[in-house]
Design a protein around this motif. Sequence first.
Motif, PDB file in Angstrom:
ATOM      1  N   ASP A   1      -4.367  68.857  -2.207  1.00 15.73           N
ATOM      2  CA  ASP A   1      -3.538  68.135  -1.248  1.00 15.73           C
ATOM      3  C   ASP A   1      -3.865  66.655  -1.380  1.00 15.73           C
ATOM      4  O   ASP A   1      -4.951  66.295  -1.825  1.00 15.73           O
ATOM      5  CB  ASP A   1      -3.868  68.552   0.196  1.00 15.73           C
ATOM      6  CG  ASP A   1      -3.283  69.890   0.596  1.00 15.73           C
ATOM      7  OD1 ASP A   1      -2.504  70.479  -0.185  1.00 15.73           O
ATOM      8  OD2 ASP A   1      -3.615  70.344   1.704  1.00 15.73           O
ATOM      9  N   ARG A   2      -2.941  65.829  -0.951  1.00 11.77           N
ATOM     10  CA  ARG A   2      -3.188  64.385  -0.893  1.00 11.77           C
ATOM     11  C   ARG A   2      -3.615  64.061   0.543  1.00 11.77           C
ATOM     12  O   ARG A   2      -2.814  64.124   1.451  1.00 11.77           O
ATOM     13  CB  ARG A   2      -1.929  63.610  -1.281  1.00 11.77           C
ATOM     14  CG  ARG A   2      -1.507  63.876  -2.727  1.00 11.77           C
ATOM     15  CD  ARG A   2      -0.131  63.370  -3.016  1.00 11.77           C
ATOM     16  NE  ARG A   2       0.848  64.160  -2.244  1.00 11.77           N
ATOM     17  CZ  ARG A   2       2.141  63.880  -2.178  1.00 11.77           C
ATOM     18  NH1 ARG A   2       2.637  62.848  -2.812  1.00 11.77           N
ATOM     19  NH2 ARG A   2       2.950  64.633  -1.472  1.00 11.77           N
ATOM     20  N   ASP A   3      -4.885  63.731   0.699  1.00 14.59           N
ATOM     21  CA  ASP A   3      -5.437  63.425   2.015  1.00 14.59           C
ATOM     22  C   ASP A   3      -5.300  61.933   2.273  1.00 14.59           C
ATOM     23  O   ASP A   3      -5.557  61.121   1.388  1.00 14.59           O
ATOM     24  CB  ASP A   3      -6.917  63.837   2.058  1.00 14.59           C
ATOM     25  CG  ASP A   3      -7.534  63.656   3.426  1.00 14.59           C
ATOM     26  OD1 ASP A   3      -6.884  64.008   4.428  1.00 14.59           O
ATOM     27  OD2 ASP A   3      -8.676  63.164   3.497  1.00 14.59           O
ATOM     28  N   GLU A   4      -4.903  61.577   3.505  1.00 16.68           N
ATOM     29  CA  GLU A   4      -4.670  60.170   3.863  1.00 16.68           C
ATOM     30  C   GLU A   4      -5.665  59.698   4.904  1.00 16.68           C
ATOM     31  O   GLU A   4      -5.946  60.418   5.844  1.00 16.68           O
ATOM     32  CB  GLU A   4      -3.289  59.995   4.484  1.00 16.68           C
ATOM     33  CG  GLU A   4      -2.171  60.692   3.791  1.00 16.68           C
ATOM     34  CD  GLU A   4      -1.080  61.102   4.770  1.00 16.68           C
ATOM     35  OE1 GLU A   4      -0.436  60.209   5.348  1.00 16.68           O
ATOM     36  OE2 GLU A   4      -0.911  62.311   4.960  1.00 16.68           O
ATOM     37  N   TRP A   5      -6.161  58.501   4.735  1.00 19.00           N
ATOM     38  CA  TRP A   5      -6.899  57.823   5.809  1.00 19.00           C
ATOM     39  C   TRP A   5      -6.498  56.373   5.809  1.00 19.00           C
ATOM     40  O   TRP A   5      -6.584  55.735   4.775  1.00 19.00           O
ATOM     41  CB  TRP A   5      -8.419  57.929   5.674  1.00 19.00           C
ATOM     42  CG  TRP A   5      -9.033  57.316   6.895  1.00 19.00           C
ATOM     43  CD1 TRP A   5      -9.471  56.026   7.022  1.00 19.00           C
ATOM     44  CD2 TRP A   5      -9.158  57.916   8.182  1.00 19.00           C
ATOM     45  NE1 TRP A   5      -9.890  55.799   8.302  1.00 19.00           N
ATOM     46  CE2 TRP A   5      -9.700  56.941   9.040  1.00 19.00           C
ATOM     47  CE3 TRP A   5      -8.867  59.174   8.697  1.00 19.00           C
ATOM     48  CZ2 TRP A   5      -9.972  57.202  10.375  1.00 19.00           C
ATOM     49  CZ3 TRP A   5      -9.136  59.415  10.019  1.00 19.00           C
ATOM     50  CH2 TRP A   5      -9.686  58.437  10.848  1.00 19.00           C
TER      51      TRP A   5
END
Length: 123
Positions: free
Chosen positions: A72-76
């Motif tokens: 998954d592409r995790d965002e912060w």
Amino acid sequence: MLDTSIDFGGSTSPSGEVVTVEFPVDRYPKTAAHIQKAIREGEAAVCTIDRNGAKQNRQESLRGIPTKKGYDRDEWPMAMCEEGGTGADIEYVTPSDNRGAGSWIGNTLEDYPDGTRVKFKFK
């Protein structure tokens, strides 16, 4: 464990506080490592809840970031944060870690209204 007694000043949250949430590093180590790295590298440490902006923020933050099989592409900052969107730090994380962390965050913050400022504590 929630601690709402901490006030970091300058808050725009409805209660005038920053809510501190202890993130379960042992359950979601990859997501925790990503958030900590992103903050060390200059991303916002405080998330202002803005659920209505999540869809737009997610589109902006993931634009041009290709999907990768098995990740998954995790965002912060997260898409549900006012600080999210264009320029968010993106990292590939295993789906079980990322989705588990997302579900945990959603459940933990469900009773807090938009505008609440949240800071994660890592142990």
